[in-house]
Write a protein that holds these residues in place. Structure first.
Motif, PDB file in Angstrom:
ATOM      1  N   ASP A   1     -20.444   8.584  10.093  1.00 11.39           N
ATOM      2  CA  ASP A   1     -19.543   8.497  11.214  1.00 11.39           C
ATOM      3  C   ASP A   1     -20.048   9.556  12.050  1.00 11.39           C
ATOM      4  O   ASP A   1     -20.314   9.434  13.324  1.00 11.39           O
TER       5      ASP A   1
ATOM      6  N   SER B   1     -14.633   5.894  22.391  1.00 13.33           N
ATOM      7  CA  SER B   1     -15.604   4.903  22.448  1.00 13.33           C
ATOM      8  C   SER B   1     -15.168   3.626  22.228  1.00 13.33           C
ATOM      9  O   SER B   1     -14.312   3.419  21.546  1.00 13.33           O
TER      10      SER B   1
ATOM     11  N   GLU C   1     -17.316   9.556   6.161  1.00 12.04           N
ATOM     12  CA  GLU C   1     -17.265  10.587   7.329  1.00 12.04           C
ATOM     13  C   GLU C   1     -18.409  11.025   7.575  1.00 12.04           C
ATOM     14  O   GLU C   1     -18.718  11.318   8.803  1.00 12.04           O
TER      15      GLU C   1
ATOM     16  N   LYS D   1     -10.336   1.026  22.093  1.00  9.97           N
ATOM     17  CA  LYS D   1     -11.227   2.346  21.895  1.00  9.97           C
ATOM     18  C   LYS D   1     -11.032   3.355  20.754  1.00  9.97           C
ATOM     19  O   LYS D   1      -9.671   3.288  20.191  1.00  9.97           O
ATOM     20  N   ARG D   2     -11.965   3.837  20.168  1.00  8.19           N
ATOM     21  CA  ARG D   2     -11.822   4.574  18.861  1.00  8.19           C
ATOM     22  C   ARG D   2     -10.762   5.986  19.401  1.00  8.19           C
ATOM     23  O   ARG D   2     -11.030   6.649  20.584  1.00  8.19           O
ATOM     24  N   LYS D   3     -10.106   6.141  18.308  1.00  9.99           N
ATOM     25  CA  LYS D   3      -9.037   7.296  18.705  1.00  9.99           C
ATOM     26  C   LYS D   3      -9.809   8.572  18.651  1.00  9.99           C
ATOM     27  O   LYS D   3      -9.319   9.584  19.465  1.00  9.99           O
ATOM     28  N   LYS D   4     -10.863   8.764  17.960  1.00  3.50           N
ATOM     29  CA  LYS D   4     -11.441  10.203  17.770  1.00  3.50           C
ATOM     30  C   LYS D   4     -12.417  10.514  18.928  1.00  3.50           C
ATOM     31  O   LYS D   4     -12.551  11.692  19.171  1.00  3.50           O
ATOM     32  N   ASP D   5     -13.030   9.365  19.706  1.00  2.00           N
ATOM     33  CA  ASP D   5     -13.779   9.785  20.620  1.00  2.00           C
ATOM     34  C   ASP D   5     -13.846   8.969  21.952  1.00  2.00           C
ATOM     35  O   ASP D   5     -14.431   9.154  22.889  1.00  2.00           O
TER      36      ASP D   5
ATOM     37  N   GLU E   1     -18.161  -3.104  15.599  1.00  4.99           N
ATOM     38  CA  GLU E   1     -18.644  -3.104  14.586  1.00  4.99           C
ATOM     39  C   GLU E   1     -20.082  -3.631  14.333  1.00  4.99           C
ATOM     40  O   GLU E   1     -20.462  -4.570  14.720  1.00  4.99           O
TER      41      GLU E   1
ATOM     42  N   CYS F   1     -17.049  -7.603  17.718  1.00  3.96           N
ATOM     43  CA  CYS F   1     -15.618  -7.137  17.916  1.00  3.96           C
ATOM     44  C   CYS F   1     -15.209  -7.455  16.258  1.00  3.96           C
ATOM     45  O   CYS F   1     -15.838  -8.110  15.517  1.00  3.96           O
TER      46      CYS F   1
ATOM     47  N   LYS G   1     -22.283   9.219  15.662  1.00  6.37           N
ATOM     48  CA  LYS G   1     -21.895   9.956  16.771  1.00  6.37           C
ATOM     49  C   LYS G   1     -22.787  10.809  17.386  1.00  6.37           C
ATOM     50  O   LYS G   1     -22.999  10.914  18.671  1.00  6.37           O
TER      51      LYS G   1
ATOM     52  N   TYR H   1     -14.583   0.219  20.614  1.00 12.51           N
ATOM     53  CA  TYR H   1     -14.806  -0.085  19.207  1.00 12.51           C
ATOM     54  C   TYR H   1     -15.415  -1.349  18.883  1.00 12.51           C
ATOM     55  O   TYR H   1     -15.038  -2.451  19.253  1.00 12.51           O
TER      56      TYR H   1
END
Length: 245
Positions: free
Chosen positions: A130, A199, A127, A193-197, A203, A225, A134, A201
Motif C-alpha cells: 500500500d 483518494s 502494508e 474515499k480512502r480514510k488514510k489519504d 480496486e 469499484c 502511494k 477507492y
C-alpha cells in the motif's frame, strides 16, 4: 457441549472478570463432572495463554489444540501470538524439568507458530505494498512507465504460509491514475474515499489472473469499484471482462 468447550467458555468469562476462578471451577464440576483441580487448571491455562505467560500444569494435546483454534477464531488472531508464546514457555519448562521431549506439543506449537508468522508476514507485505502504491502515485506518468518497463511482467512470489504474488505497485498506480476515480467497467464514480489519504477507492483487477499466467501489466489490469470487482469474481457474468478484452 463437551467439557473442553465448556471449560473454554468459562475460562474466558473468568479472564474477563465475569466469574471468579472458584465459581468457574465449581460450575464445571457441577455441570460437567470435572474434578475441581482439573477445572482450575483449564481456567488458569487459558488466562496464561491470553497473556503469553508460562504455565506449569498442562492440558492434553487435543484440549490445547482446541484452545488455540478457539483463541484464533474468536479474537481475529489478536491473542494468538501470546497463546503460542505461552505454549512454548510451557514446553521449555516441562522438558527441562522432566528431561523429556514433548513431540506432540512441539508439533502443535510449530503449526500455530507458522500461522502467526504467516499473519505477520502477510500484514507487513500488505502494508508495504500500500505504501509503495502511494509513493508510485506521486510520480509522473513517464516515471511510472519507466519503472514498469524495468520490472518483470511475471511477478515474484513470497511465502506467507501460502504464496501470494508480489505485484508491481507502479502498475497499480498507473491504472488508478488512468481511471481518474471512475470505475472502468460500470463508469460510476468510486463509491467512497480512502480514510488514510482521501483518494477515490477503486480496486485494481487483472483481466487474466496472475495465477492463470496473466501478466502484471497496465494492459492486463483495470480499475473497478468494489461491486464490479466482486461481480467479476463471484457473479454470473464473471467472464464478460475477459471476452471484451
Amino acid at each position: 457441549m463437551t467439557s473442553t468447550e465448556a471449560a473454554f467458555v468459562i475460562a474466558k468469562r473468568v479472564f474477563h472478570e465475569e466469574l471468579t476462578q472458584t465459581e468457574g471451577a465449581r460450575q464445571l464440576n457441577e455441570e460437567f463432572r470435572l474434578n475441581i483441580n482439573s477445572a482450575k487448571i483449564m481456567i488458569t491455562v487459558y488466562g496464561k495463554m491470553m497473556k503469553g505467560l508460562e504455565f506449569k500444569r498442562a492440558l492434553s494435546v487435543p484440549d490445547m489444540s482446541y484452545y488455540l483454534a478457539r483463541i484464533m477464531s474468536e479474537n481475529d488472531s489478536k491473542y494468538l501470538p501470546n497463546a503460542v508464546e505461552a505454549l512454548w514457555k510451557h514446553i521449555a519448562y516441562y522438558e527441562k524439568r522432566n528431561g523429556v521431549t514433548l513431540r506432540s506439543l512441539r508439533n502443535l506449537h510449530s503449526s500455530y507458530l507458522a500461522i502467526v508468522n504467516g499473519i505477520t508476514s502477510f500484514n507487513e507485505l500488505s502494508e508495504s505494498f500500500d505504501e509503495a502504491v502511494k509513493n508510485a502515485m506521486n510520480l509522473t506518468e513517464g516515471q511510472r512507465k519507466k519503472r514498469i518497463s524495468q520490472k518483470s511482467v511475471i511477478p515474484k512470489t513470497k511465502p506467507v504460509v501460502v504464496y501470494v504474488y508480489e505485484r508491481n505497485p507502479y502498475v497499480v498506480a498507473e491504472v488508478l491514475a488512468r481511471a481518474k476515480g471512475v470505475c472502468e467497467r460500470c463508469e460510476a464514480s468510486a463509491p467512497f474515499k480512502r480514510k488514510k489519504d482521501g483518494s477515490p477507492y477503486l480496486e485494481v483487477h487483472h483481466k487474466i489472473r496472475l495465477a492463470d499466467g496473466g501478466e502484471d501489466t497496465v494492459t492486463n489490469a483495470i480499475a473497478l469499484c468494489p461491486n464490479c470487482h466482486r461481480d467479476l469474481h463471484f457473479g454470473e457474468h464473471n467472464k464478460a471482462l475477459q471476452a471484451d478484452g
